[in-house]
Structures are given as structure tokens and as C-alpha cells.
Design a protein around this motif. Structure first.
Motif, PDB file in Angstrom:
ATOM      1  N   ARG A  56       0.835  -1.201   0.000  1.00  0.00           N
ATOM      2  CA  ARG A  56       0.000   0.000   0.000  1.00  0.00           C
ATOM      3  C   ARG A  56       0.873   1.255   0.000  1.00  0.00           C
ATOM      4  O   ARG A  56       1.929   1.294   0.627  1.00  0.00           O
ATOM      5  CB  ARG A  56      -0.916   0.003   1.218  1.00  0.00           C
ATOM      6  CG  ARG A  56      -1.967   1.109   1.176  1.00  0.00           C
ATOM      7  CD  ARG A  56      -3.011   0.910   2.245  1.00  0.00           C
ATOM      8  NE  ARG A  56      -4.141   1.817   2.082  1.00  0.00           N
ATOM      9  CZ  ARG A  56      -5.270   1.745   2.778  1.00  0.00           C
ATOM     10  NH1 ARG A  56      -5.409   0.800   3.700  1.00  0.00           N
ATOM     11  NH2 ARG A  56      -6.232   2.600   2.571  1.00  0.00           N
ATOM     12  N   TRP A  57       0.392   2.273  -0.722  1.00  0.00           N
ATOM     13  CA  TRP A  57       1.026   3.584  -0.674  1.00  0.00           C
ATOM     14  C   TRP A  57      -0.041   4.657  -0.831  1.00  0.00           C
ATOM     15  O   TRP A  57      -1.191   4.349  -1.175  1.00  0.00           O
ATOM     16  CB  TRP A  57       2.123   3.728  -1.728  1.00  0.00           C
ATOM     17  CG  TRP A  57       1.653   3.851  -3.168  1.00  0.00           C
ATOM     18  CD1 TRP A  57       0.566   3.273  -3.766  1.00  0.00           C
ATOM     19  CD2 TRP A  57       2.293   4.604  -4.198  1.00  0.00           C
ATOM     20  NE1 TRP A  57       0.490   3.597  -5.091  1.00  0.00           N
ATOM     21  CE2 TRP A  57       1.534   4.420  -5.396  1.00  0.00           C
ATOM     22  CE3 TRP A  57       3.430   5.398  -4.243  1.00  0.00           C
ATOM     23  CZ2 TRP A  57       1.895   5.010  -6.602  1.00  0.00           C
ATOM     24  CZ3 TRP A  57       3.783   5.982  -5.453  1.00  0.00           C
ATOM     25  CH2 TRP A  57       3.027   5.792  -6.616  1.00  0.00           C
ATOM     26  N   ASP A  58       0.316   5.902  -0.577  1.00  0.00           N
ATOM     27  CA  ASP A  58      -0.613   7.021  -0.728  1.00  0.00           C
ATOM     28  C   ASP A  58       0.151   8.154  -1.405  1.00  0.00           C
ATOM     29  O   ASP A  58       0.698   9.042  -0.747  1.00  0.00           O
ATOM     30  CB  ASP A  58      -1.150   7.464   0.625  1.00  0.00           C
ATOM     31  CG  ASP A  58      -2.212   8.553   0.509  1.00  0.00           C
ATOM     32  OD1 ASP A  58      -2.428   9.062  -0.611  1.00  0.00           O
ATOM     33  OD2 ASP A  58      -2.826   8.906   1.542  1.00  0.00           O
ATOM     34  N   PRO A  59       0.228   8.136  -2.744  1.00  0.00           N
ATOM     35  CA  PRO A  59       1.031   9.155  -3.430  1.00  0.00           C
ATOM     36  C   PRO A  59       0.498  10.568  -3.251  1.00  0.00           C
ATOM     37  O   PRO A  59       1.276  11.526  -3.252  1.00  0.00           O
ATOM     38  CB  PRO A  59       0.979   8.708  -4.898  1.00  0.00           C
ATOM     39  CG  PRO A  59      -0.219   7.830  -5.005  1.00  0.00           C
ATOM     40  CD  PRO A  59      -0.363   7.157  -3.686  1.00  0.00           C
ATOM     41  N   ALA A  60      -0.804  10.725  -3.073  1.00  0.00           N
ATOM     42  CA  ALA A  60      -1.357  12.069  -2.878  1.00  0.00           C
ATOM     43  C   ALA A  60      -0.821  12.693  -1.590  1.00  0.00           C
ATOM     44  O   ALA A  60      -0.659  13.915  -1.492  1.00  0.00           O
ATOM     45  CB  ALA A  60      -2.877  12.016  -2.849  1.00  0.00           C
ATOM     46  N   ALA A  61      -0.534  11.842  -0.604  1.00  0.00           N
ATOM     47  CA  ALA A  61       0.031  12.317   0.662  1.00  0.00           C
ATOM     48  C   ALA A  61       1.541  12.156   0.710  1.00  0.00           C
ATOM     49  O   ALA A  61       2.170  12.473   1.731  1.00  0.00           O
ATOM     50  CB  ALA A  61      -0.607  11.559   1.827  1.00  0.00           C
ATOM     51  N   GLY A  62       2.132  11.643  -0.359  1.00  0.00           N
ATOM     52  CA  GLY A  62       3.584  11.456  -0.398  1.00  0.00           C
ATOM     53  C   GLY A  62       4.072  10.325   0.483  1.00  0.00           C
ATOM     54  O   GLY A  62       5.220  10.353   0.956  1.00  0.00           O
ATOM     55  N   GLN A  63       3.231   9.308   0.698  1.00  0.00           N
ATOM     56  CA  GLN A  63       3.568   8.260   1.660  1.00  0.00           C
ATOM     57  C   GLN A  63       3.886   6.935   0.961  1.00  0.00           C
ATOM     58  O   GLN A  63       3.062   6.396   0.217  1.00  0.00           O
ATOM     59  CB  GLN A  63       2.413   8.048   2.635  1.00  0.00           C
ATOM     60  CG  GLN A  63       2.152   9.257   3.519  1.00  0.00           C
ATOM     61  CD  GLN A  63       0.949   9.068   4.433  1.00  0.00           C
ATOM     62  OE1 GLN A  63       0.228   8.074   4.332  1.00  0.00           O
ATOM     63  NE2 GLN A  63       0.732  10.026   5.320  1.00  0.00           N
ATOM     64  N   LEU A  64       5.090   6.437   1.200  1.00  0.00           N
ATOM     65  CA  LEU A  64       5.536   5.129   0.753  1.00  0.00           C
ATOM     66  C   LEU A  64       6.575   4.629   1.744  1.00  0.00           C
ATOM     67  O   LEU A  64       7.549   5.338   2.030  1.00  0.00           O
ATOM     68  CB  LEU A  64       6.136   5.189  -0.655  1.00  0.00           C
ATOM     69  CG  LEU A  64       6.827   3.924  -1.166  1.00  0.00           C
ATOM     70  CD1 LEU A  64       5.831   2.770  -1.280  1.00  0.00           C
ATOM     71  CD2 LEU A  64       7.504   4.181  -2.501  1.00  0.00           C
ATOM     72  N   ASP A  65       6.389   3.444   2.262  1.00  0.00           N
ATOM     73  CA  ASP A  65       7.342   2.860   3.192  1.00  0.00           C
ATOM     74  C   ASP A  65       8.684   2.693   2.485  1.00  0.00           C
ATOM     75  O   ASP A  65       8.770   1.974   1.478  1.00  0.00           O
ATOM     76  CB  ASP A  65       6.824   1.497   3.660  1.00  0.00           C
ATOM     77  CG  ASP A  65       7.710   0.852   4.709  1.00  0.00           C
ATOM     78  OD1 ASP A  65       8.820   1.360   4.960  1.00  0.00           O
ATOM     79  OD2 ASP A  65       7.298  -0.189   5.266  1.00  0.00           O
ATOM     80  N   PRO A  66       9.744   3.342   2.962  1.00  0.00           N
ATOM     81  CA  PRO A  66      11.043   3.217   2.296  1.00  0.00           C
ATOM     82  C   PRO A  66      11.512   1.770   2.169  1.00  0.00           C
ATOM     83  O   PRO A  66      12.222   1.434   1.207  1.00  0.00           O
ATOM     84  CB  PRO A  66      11.983   4.017   3.203  1.00  0.00           C
ATOM     85  CG  PRO A  66      11.099   4.993   3.900  1.00  0.00           C
ATOM     86  CD  PRO A  66       9.800   4.278   4.108  1.00  0.00           C
ATOM     87  N   ALA A  67      11.107   0.919   3.096  1.00  0.00           N
ATOM     88  CA  ALA A  67      11.526  -0.486   3.031  1.00  0.00           C
ATOM     89  C   ALA A  67      10.987  -1.173   1.779  1.00  0.00           C
ATOM     90  O   ALA A  67      11.618  -2.099   1.254  1.00  0.00           O
ATOM     91  CB  ALA A  67      11.057  -1.226   4.287  1.00  0.00           C
ATOM     92  N   VAL A  68       9.828  -0.720   1.300  1.00  0.00           N
ATOM     93  CA  VAL A  68       9.251  -1.297   0.085  1.00  0.00           C
ATOM     94  C   VAL A  68      10.133  -0.981  -1.125  1.00  0.00           C
ATOM     95  O   VAL A  68      10.414  -1.848  -1.954  1.00  0.00           O
ATOM     96  CB  VAL A  68       7.820  -0.777  -0.128  1.00  0.00           C
ATOM     97  CG1 VAL A  68       7.273  -1.231  -1.483  1.00  0.00           C
ATOM     98  CG2 VAL A  68       6.915  -1.246   1.002  1.00  0.00           C
ATOM     99  N   ALA A  69      10.589   0.265  -1.213  1.00  0.00           N
ATOM    100  CA  ALA A  69      11.480   0.646  -2.314  1.00  0.00           C
ATOM    101  C   ALA A  69      12.842  -0.025  -2.180  1.00  0.00           C
ATOM    102  O   ALA A  69      13.466  -0.391  -3.186  1.00  0.00           O
ATOM    103  CB  ALA A  69      11.640   2.161  -2.350  1.00  0.00           C
ATOM    104  N   ALA A  70      13.298  -0.204  -0.969  1.00  0.00           N
ATOM    105  CA  ALA A  70      14.619  -0.810  -0.754  1.00  0.00           C
ATOM    106  C   ALA A  70      14.652  -2.276  -1.171  1.00  0.00           C
ATOM    107  O   ALA A  70      15.729  -2.818  -1.460  1.00  0.00           O
ATOM    108  CB  ALA A  70      15.024  -0.669   0.713  1.00  0.00           C
ATOM    109  N   GLU A  71      13.500  -2.930  -1.219  1.00  0.00           N
ATOM    110  CA  GLU A  71      13.440  -4.331  -1.639  1.00  0.00           C
ATOM    111  C   GLU A  71      13.586  -4.507  -3.146  1.00  0.00           C
ATOM    112  O   GLU A  71      13.802  -5.617  -3.620  1.00  0.00           O
ATOM    113  CB  GLU A  71      12.093  -4.942  -1.209  1.00  0.00           C
ATOM    114  CG  GLU A  71      11.909  -5.058   0.294  1.00  0.00           C
ATOM    115  CD  GLU A  71      10.485  -5.493   0.658  1.00  0.00           C
ATOM    116  OE1 GLU A  71       9.626  -5.519  -0.263  1.00  0.00           O
ATOM    117  OE2 GLU A  71      10.245  -5.804   1.838  1.00  0.00           O
TER     118      GLU A  71
END
Length: 299
Positions: free
Chosen positions: A42-57
Motif C-alpha cells: 500500500r502507498w498514498d502518493p497524494a500524501a507522499g507516503q511510501l514505506d522506504p523499506a518497500v522501495a529498498a526491496e
């Protein structure tokens, strides 16, 4: 590779996700709702929210998120949605990637853009070094591409996919035209002299896969076929393959009534050539419009 995909439920995203999975990659889809399985986050681009751990994977990130340009009649609210849905998602991904330790950053970000970058080029052919043009879509593309800058500044290879008009009978440019053509009530749009930067769906998918794997390619890439055609040439070829006449032109005024603000973009002439793909020796499966339309209509 482990690939993080935004826009996975869209016209292009669903097809790309299926291809990448068939290729043996591990695809994680970003969703705005509660995840429906282990391959969703899950992410919320309108709020600028993404768990950095998701991108790090991820080894690679592909961002195709954005409201459909031709899905609805344009008004002020839909124009804002077209812009914010693209810029917010790109900003969220690029800043999240840039904030990771260098060793944890994905190697590449493939970020959607569009040939709308060039505005109206008339009969002038352009490649990736051409400046941004004028108009709403050109302005959107300018800020959309600029939003990738944090990832690029952090040393990540960033490819900006300036996509043309993918041809597929189930969506995009082709789907809304099939019924009118089959009924014999279709024809050129406006003067018909405007250039259309088409690409077959197979080549859009294969070119995207090609760019994931070619580390020497970065920056803007025109993801279009090598032989652009005018609208009247496109109309004639589609009519020929459907064995139907195409003798009823659609005047510009009628398009404005039906499409609102999008009518101007539908009548824009954009003669775009795939300079980067040509120099990288990308092997087109469907280099001509007759080949691309045949593939789309028989798929």
C-alpha cells in the motif's frame, strides 16, 4: 529482478506486469487500497507516503501511474487530476528512492512520460533532444519529468518513457474507433494532416523490457514506432484492414463538443522519432503501421 510497479491496474500496467511475471521477475504492485496479497504494497502518493523499506526491496521501479488522458471529457477538475496523479506519484517514488542509503537504492527508475512533451511540431520530426513545446500536456510532461530529479541526483539510472499511442483493440487510441469504423461512420479527425506517433503494444512492452536491461540508456526515450503516419494515413489503413469505408470526416468543432479541452490535443500534430531506441539497436517487431494494426486486430 525484483520490480516495484506503480500503475499496475492500468491499460499498460496490467500488460507489463503479466509480461514481467512470465519473464520470471518478481513483481510487487503498489496499490492505494488494502493489499490483497503478498505481491501488493500500500502507498498514498497524494500524501507522499511510501514505506522506504518497500522501495529498498526492489532492483527496479517502474512508474506508470496517472489518470487516463482520454478516459473522460476534460474540465478544470479533470485537468488537475491528470497533473497531480502523475506528479504526486513520481515525486513520492523519486524522493523515497533518493532518501535510501546508496546500497539500498533500486538500480533503475523507469518513469512514464508522453510524447505530449513536444507539443505541436507540425510536419517537423523531433527526437529526444527537442525542447518541451507549448500547451497543457507539454506543461504536464515538463513537471512530471522534473519530479524524477531527486532519484537521478542520487545516482539512480532514470529513464523517462515518452510513450506514443500504443495500439491495442482493448484500449488506448484504437478501442473507441473500432465500432464507428465497423459501422462505416468514421473518418479522419479534423484536417487529417496531423502526425500520430503510434507504437504496437508488443513493441511498447518489449521496448520497456529492453530499457530495464540496458544500463547504458538513461534520460528521455521516445517509445514510438519508427514510421509515424498522419491521421488520414492511419484512418485509411484501419479502414482497409477492417474492410470498411472511412469517408465521414469528424470536424474539429464536433470534437470540441464531445471531448472538451482534450480536443485540442487530439488534433495536435506530433511527428516523433525513436532516436534513442534506434541508436540502441532496439529490434522492432512491428516497424510499420500495417503490421502493428494487423497485430492489434488479430490479438
Amino acid at each position: 529482478m525484483r520490480i516495484l510497479l506503480a500503475g499496475a491496474s492500468g491499460f499498460l500496467g496490467t500488460r507489463l506486469a503479466d509480461l514481467l511475471v512470465r519473464d520470471g521477475h518478481e513483481v510487487t504492485r503498489l496499490v492505494r487500497r488494502a493489499p490483497g496479497g503478498p505481491q501488493e504494497r500500500r502507498w498514498d502518493p497524494a500524501a507522499g507516503q511510501l514505506d522506504p523499506a518497500v522501495a529498498a526491496e526492489a532492483d527496479a521501479v517502474v512508474n506508470l501511474a496517472g489518470a487516463g488522458v482520454g478516459d473522460k471529457r476534460w474540465n478544470d477538475d479533470y485537468r488537475r487530476l491528470i497533473r497531480t496523479s502523475r506528479v504526486d506519484s513520481t515525486t513520492t517514488l523519486a524522493t523515497t528512492i533518493a532518501g535510501l542509503p546508496a546500497a539500498d537504492r533500486p538500480r533503475v527508475l523507469l518513469n512514464s512520460s508522453a510524447v505530449g512533451w513536444y507539443g505541436n511540431t507540425g510536419d517537423r520530426a523531433v527526437e529526444e533532444d527537442a525542447p518541451a513545446g507549448e500547451g497543457f500536456l507539454a506543461d504536464v510532461c515538463r513537471v512530471w519529468e522534473a519530479a524524477t530529479r531527486p532519484a537521478e541526483d542520487a545516482g539512480v539510472r532514470v529513464v523517462r518513457l515518452r510513450t506514443g499511442l500504443p495500439l491495442d483493440r482493448d484500449g488506448g487510441l484504437l478501442k473507441p474507433q473500432l465500432l464507428p469504423f465497423k459501422l462505416g461512420i468514421a473518418g479522419r479527425l479534423g484536417s487529417g494532416r496531423q502526425w500520430l506517433p503510434w507504437i504496437s503494444m508488443a513493441d511498447w512492452l518489449n521496448a520497456t523490457r529492453f530499457l530495464l536491461n540496458h544500463d547504458e540508456v538513461a534520460g528521455p526515450v521516445n517509445v514510438v514506432g519508427p514510421n509515424p503516419v498522419t491521421n488520414i494515413e492511419f484512418t485509411s489503413e484501419l479502414a482497409r484492414q477492417l474492410h470498411r469505408p472511412a469517408i465521414i470526416p469528424i470536424p474539429a468543432l464536433a470534437l470540441k463538443v464531445v471531448l472538451g479541452g482534450f480536443a485540442h490535443e487530439a488534433l495536435t500534430s506530433t511527428r516523433v522519432l525513436p532516436g534513442v531506441l534506434a541508436r540502441a539497436a532496439y529490434p522492432y517487431q512491428h516497424p510499420t503501421l500495417p503490421q502493428a494494426l494487423k497485430a492489434a486486430l488479430t490479438a
